[in-house]
Design a protein around this motif. Structure first.
Motif, PDB file in Angstrom:
ATOM      1  N   TYR A   1      -7.243   3.254   2.370  1.00  0.00           N
ATOM      2  CA  TYR A   1      -7.158   2.116   3.284  1.00  0.00           C
ATOM      3  C   TYR A   1      -6.609   2.549   4.636  1.00  0.00           C
ATOM      4  CZ  TYR A   1      -6.211  -2.447   5.218  1.00  0.00           C
ATOM      5  OH  TYR A   1      -6.198  -3.541   6.047  1.00  0.00           O
TER       6      TYR A   1
ATOM      7  N   ALA B   1      -1.592   5.939  -5.796  1.00  0.00           N
ATOM      8  CA  ALA B   1      -2.790   5.555  -5.053  1.00  0.00           C
ATOM      9  C   ALA B   1      -3.089   6.564  -3.956  1.00  0.00           C
ATOM     10  CB  ALA B   1      -2.615   4.162  -4.449  1.00  0.00           C
ATOM     11  N   LYS B   2      -4.357   6.631  -3.604  1.00  0.00           N
ATOM     12  CA  LYS B   2      -4.827   7.481  -2.508  1.00  0.00           C
ATOM     13  C   LYS B   2      -4.833   6.646  -1.224  1.00  0.00           C
ATOM     14  CE  LYS B   2      -6.468  10.839  -5.327  1.00  0.00           C
ATOM     15  NZ  LYS B   2      -6.001  10.408  -6.595  1.00  0.00           N
TER      16      LYS B   2
ATOM     17  N   TRP C   1      -5.993   3.212 -10.038  1.00  0.00           N
ATOM     18  CA  TRP C   1      -4.724   2.820  -9.432  1.00  0.00           C
ATOM     19  C   TRP C   1      -4.889   2.512  -7.949  1.00  0.00           C
ATOM     20  CZ3 TRP C   1      -0.583   0.884 -11.353  1.00  0.00           C
ATOM     21  CH2 TRP C   1      -0.212   1.166 -12.660  1.00  0.00           C
ATOM     22  N   SER C   2      -5.715   3.276  -7.259  1.00  0.00           N
ATOM     23  CA  SER C   2      -5.937   3.013  -5.831  1.00  0.00           C
ATOM     24  C   SER C   2      -6.629   1.676  -5.624  1.00  0.00           C
ATOM     25  CB  SER C   2      -6.774   4.130  -5.214  1.00  0.00           C
ATOM     26  OG  SER C   2      -6.097   5.339  -5.269  1.00  0.00           O
TER      27      SER C   2
ATOM     28  N   GLU D   1       1.298   4.491  -2.485  1.00  0.00           N
ATOM     29  CA  GLU D   1       0.990   5.844  -1.998  1.00  0.00           C
ATOM     30  C   GLU D   1       2.193   6.769  -2.138  1.00  0.00           C
ATOM     31  OE1 GLU D   1      -0.476   5.578   2.001  1.00  0.00           O
ATOM     32  OE2 GLU D   1      -2.095   4.224   1.424  1.00  0.00           O
TER      33      GLU D   1
ATOM     34  N   GLN E   1     -11.427   9.092  -4.166  1.00  0.00           N
ATOM     35  CA  GLN E   1     -10.358   8.265  -3.596  1.00  0.00           C
ATOM     36  C   GLN E   1     -10.276   6.894  -4.246  1.00  0.00           C
ATOM     37  OE1 GLN E   1     -11.125   8.337   0.681  1.00  0.00           O
ATOM     38  NE2 GLN E   1      -9.200   9.443   0.924  1.00  0.00           N
ATOM     39  N   THR E   2     -11.280   6.502  -4.989  1.00  0.00           N
ATOM     40  CA  THR E   2     -11.287   5.171  -5.586  1.00  0.00           C
ATOM     41  C   THR E   2     -11.002   5.244  -7.080  1.00  0.00           C
ATOM     42  OG1 THR E   2     -13.682   5.293  -5.808  1.00  0.00           O
ATOM     43  CG2 THR E   2     -12.820   4.139  -3.884  1.00  0.00           C
ATOM     44  N   ASP E   3      -9.894   5.851  -7.429  1.00  0.00           N
ATOM     45  CA  ASP E   3      -9.470   5.848  -8.820  1.00  0.00           C
ATOM     46  C   ASP E   3      -8.914   4.461  -9.150  1.00  0.00           C
ATOM     47  OD1 ASP E   3      -6.153   6.475  -8.703  1.00  0.00           O
ATOM     48  OD2 ASP E   3      -7.341   6.971  -6.937  1.00  0.00           O
TER      49      ASP E   3
ATOM     50  N   HIS F   1       0.831  -1.210   0.000  1.00  0.00           N
ATOM     51  CA  HIS F   1       0.000   0.000   0.000  1.00  0.00           C
ATOM     52  C   HIS F   1       0.863   1.256   0.000  1.00  0.00           C
ATOM     53  CE1 HIS F   1      -4.276  -0.595   0.165  1.00  0.00           C
ATOM     54  NE2 HIS F   1      -4.101  -1.686   0.878  1.00  0.00           N
TER      55      HIS F   1
ATOM     56  N   HIS G   1      -4.927  -1.570  -3.820  1.00  0.00           N
ATOM     57  CA  HIS G   1      -5.622  -2.202  -2.700  1.00  0.00           C
ATOM     58  C   HIS G   1      -5.837  -3.690  -2.979  1.00  0.00           C
ATOM     59  CE1 HIS G   1      -7.979  -2.329   0.893  1.00  0.00           C
ATOM     60  NE2 HIS G   1      -9.106  -2.596   0.253  1.00  0.00           N
TER      61      HIS G   1
END
Length: 162
Positions: free
Chosen positions: A47, A43-44, A130-131, A38, A126-128, A34, A135
């Motif tokens: 999590y 990623a955002k 890549w994120s 980030e 936040q749920t693009d 993760h 995850h």
């Protein structure tokens, strides 16, 4: 008289202990995956918000102390899930263990996203892709690393194979 081979008798508590230790170690690997995504900006940190909510009861972790408590909380959640998957692995065929580990990771991925959305922890944007990919990759790595631990750690492997 027959030569009876005595097999050691293990207790359920030992399986829970070793499964919890494997789950806590796997949680560190999951968090590393993760954080790599980030740190690179792909990623955002949604999590991190979910684990902070579960451990602290608030959304944002502030400071280094909050970060470490969030990491320890995720290790505790990983230890619980590691103990649960240990019982599943013990009562399943070894050739399906890798699939069970990947399935566990996928199930945790789906459940954590559902919980984060239902509790309104995950904010819009936040749920693009890549994120979500980061995850998913982290959760599948978590499940597969527990299975890997059950293969290479002798004490844990003995309790799974009993």
């Amino acid at each position: 008289m027959q030569n009876l081979k005595k097999t050691p008798m293990y207790y359920r508590g030992e399986l829970i202990l070793f499964g919890g230790a494997a789950g806590a170690a796997a949680a560190l690997l999951k968090l590393l995956v993760h954080h790599v995504f980030e740190w690179t900006g792909l990623a955002k940190p949604f999590y991190t918000n979910i684990t902070s909510y579960l451990v602290h009861g608030h959304f944002k972790m502030k400071g280094l102390t909050g970060f470490f408590f969030g990491e320890l909380g995720d290790m505790a959640i990983g230890a619980f899930l590691g103990a649960l998957i240990s019982f599943v692995l013990r009562h399943s065929r070894p050739r399906y263990h890798w699939w069970l580990g990947a399935g566990l990771g996928f199930g945790i991925w789906f459940a954590s996203l559902a919980f984060g959305n239902l509790a309104k922890i995950i904010k819009a944007g936040q749920t693009d892709p890549w994120s979500l990919f980061a995850h998913l990759l982290a959760m599948v790595a978590f499940g597969l690393s527990i299975v890997l631990a059950s293969r290479i750690w002798p004490a844990y492997r003995e309790r799974i194979e009993e």
